[in-house]
Design an enzyme around this catalytic site. Structure first.
Site, PDB file in Angstrom:
ATOM      1  N   SER A 175       0.844  -1.189   0.000  1.00 14.05           N
ATOM      2  CA  SER A 175       0.000   0.000   0.000  1.00 14.05           C
ATOM      3  C   SER A 175       0.884   1.247   0.000  1.00 14.05           C
ATOM      4  O   SER A 175       1.788   1.375   0.832  1.00 14.05           O
ATOM      5  CB  SER A 175      -0.889  -0.016   1.245  1.00 14.05           C
ATOM      6  OG  SER A 175      -1.691   1.131   1.281  1.00 14.05           O
TER       7      SER A 175
ATOM      8  N   CYS B 189     -12.015   2.301  24.828  1.00 12.48           N
ATOM      9  CA  CYS B 189     -13.370   2.074  25.320  1.00 12.48           C
ATOM     10  C   CYS B 189     -14.238   1.839  24.089  1.00 12.48           C
ATOM     11  O   CYS B 189     -14.049   2.463  23.057  1.00 12.48           O
ATOM     12  CB  CYS B 189     -13.894   3.304  26.044  1.00 12.48           C
ATOM     13  SG  CYS B 189     -12.896   3.756  27.470  1.00 12.48           S
TER      14      CYS B 189
END
Lengths: 125, 392
Positions: B203, B332
């Site tokens: 890439s 989270c």
């Protein structure tokens, strides 16, 4: 991702520390993400004269602890315990989905404070 | 480029800035709008530019231009190699070997074939040093193993996998080997022909090229079915009007990498040594996740657990107070689910260590002064977070 309220309260929290003789101590934790917060409160003539916290957790939960402590100063327990949902949501500002557990932490801190107040009322007759 | 922004950028494994030479090459191509598959003079000029770009990429990879195929990036290349190969086995789905530390564009593709078509899959876990063991790999091989897909270097830890050894085994057994080379290409010299790899993904934006372009090295182009059918571009294997603008950027990035890769690598290794030394001098309690030696890990990557602090909180503080950008090992997600790094989990690290982990990755624009400033800021942030915690 992190609103200005969270950034300010996390980056430069003003209410970190320990009280030698706290009148009220609250402790909350989130078993999923491991956040842990302890808030100590000093009362003076039924008003909150000082509130300090210790925290281990994500940036938003640390900010939540500081926001909560700051909001308590010079307030009566009654006024704090009467806060409605909308008021509490405004305390943290707009949260992303990954930060919503901190709204639960804030609600739990208020809930624990209400329970302590009731317990004290009972104890005081 | 904004020097101040670069000074705080320690997330080169996520993406790299476009180099000035790449930007210049792309700017020069902006006006060349002719369709490279048409037959007028401007189109032929663009087709020649495409061919020259293919040569540049091939030289970087150690192969010939006819084995280089352009894609929209690493994810497409990974999808193509796996799907394009496994499509040939749909009448008799067999066994696939991959690892638990692959990029989602590999893992999700393999899972799709597992669930949708009934392929059996072995997901190899790394050792605690972050590398797959050859004995585990050997033990996983089956009579009907049809494909092995393994990354060259891990994006989170920088640990280099034993691809040369794996390739010897797959080659001897006639098993096709796909290597996700996205994190290694442009950081370490590579010779795909010498390695006996069948398919290698890369890439451009990981080595100072633009986003949205990459490619797949294919050793034998009749071994792979197309992923995108259509107008027959890329020898009929990857249709779609050629994106000359992006490909010109990829080509320039490949030329720069071929010339400067040893210098970049040496510079990154010096940065890594300096950072480790300064962290140890600063008395920050750190455990490095995965092998950090030159032979076994990328020179530009350090993954570390910092005792007593939450990686996410540290990353936010480093960014908002000091302008340093890093990555983390856990985040989270919501009230019911935690998001821990699958790579660090697979290495057997415990939850506390993963939650305390950060990834630092640097590149050619990182200076020694940037490293020094970074560690100074890191020290301050760790002390600030530790002072808030219960232990202090």
């Amino acid at each position: 991702m992190y609103n200005d309220i969270i950034i300010e309260n996390f980056s430069d929290p003003q209410h970190v520390g320990d009280l030698e003789s706290a009148d009220i101590e609250l402790e909350v934790g989130n078993s999923v993400c491991g956040d842990r917060i302890r808030v100590q409160i000093l009362l003076d003539d039924n008003k909150i004269s000082n509130a300090l916290f210790r925290a281990w957790g994500c940036a938003t939960s640390v900010a939540t602890a500081n926001i909560f402590c700051d909001s308590l100063l010079n307030q009566s327990l009654d006024s704090v315990c009467q806060r409605d949902v909308e008021y509490k949501q405004q305390m943290l500002g707009e949260l992303s989905p990954s930060q919503h557990h901190c709204m639960d932490i804030l609600n739990e801190l208020h809930q624990l404070l209400s329970e302590q107040r009731v317990a004290e009322d009972v104890a005081n007759g | 480029m904004d020097r101040q922004q670069l000074a705080g950028y320690f997330d080169y494994n996520a993406t790299t800035p476009v180099s000035p030479a790449v930007a210049e090459a792309m700017t020069a191509t902006l006006g060349q709008f002719a369709n490279a598959s048409s037959n007028h003079a401007e189109a032929i000029r663009n087709r020649n530019a495409m061919q020259q770009a293919r040569v540049s990429v091939a030289e970087m990879l150690g192969t010939s231009a006819d084995k280089v195929f352009f894609t929209s990036g690493g994810s497409e290349a990974n999808n193509w190699a796996i799907k394009g190969r496994l499509f040939n086995h749909l009448n008799k789905p067999g066994h696939i070997i991959t690892t638990a530390i692959e990029h989602p564009s590999v893992l999700e593709t393999v899972r799709y074939f597992e669930k949708q078509f009934g392929f059996k899959v072995s997901y190899l876990k790394p050792q605690s040093n972050g590398a797959i063991s050859i004995s585990d790999f050997m033990a996983a091989l089956q009579e009907d193993t049809q494909l092995v897909s393994m990354m060259y270097a891990n994006n989170e830890t920088g640990v280099i996998q034993p691809i040369s050894e794996v390739a010897k085994i797959t080659s001897a057994r006639g098993i096709k080997l796909h290597v996700d080379g996205v994190q290694l290409v442009g950081k370490r010299a590579i010779d795909v022909e010498a390695c006996d790899i069948d398919y290698l993904s890369f890439s451009a934006h990981k080595f100072y090229g633009p986003k949205g372009v990459g490619g797949l090295y294919i050793k034998e182009n009749n071994s792979l079915s197309p992923l995108i059918h259509g107008g027959g571009q890329e020898l009929g294997l990857r249709s779609g009007t050629e994106n000359l603008l992006a490909i010109s950027g990829l080509a320039k990035a490949a030329e720069e990498a071929k010339c400067a890769i040893a210098q970049w690598d040496q510079h990154a290794q010096a940065c890594k040594h300096l950072m480790v030394d300064l962290i140890q001098q600063a008395d920050i309690s750190v455990e490095f996740n995965g092998d950090t030696t030159y032979a076994n890990a990328l020179s530009n990557t350090l993954n570390m657990a910092i005792k007593g602090v939450r990686g996410e909180a540290l990353a936010v503080l480093m960014d908002k107070k000091h302008g340093f950008i890093i990555s983390i090992g856990s985040a989270c997600s919501n009230n019911k689910q935690k998001t821990l790094s699958a790579v660090l989990l697979a290495m057997g690290l415990d939850e506390e260590r993963i939650q305390s982990s950060i990834r630092v990755s640097f590149g050619q624009y990182t200076t020694t002064a940037d490293i020094e400033n970074f560690v100074t800021a890191l020290n301050q942030c760790v002390k600030q977070l530790s002072a808030m915690s219960f232990a202090s």
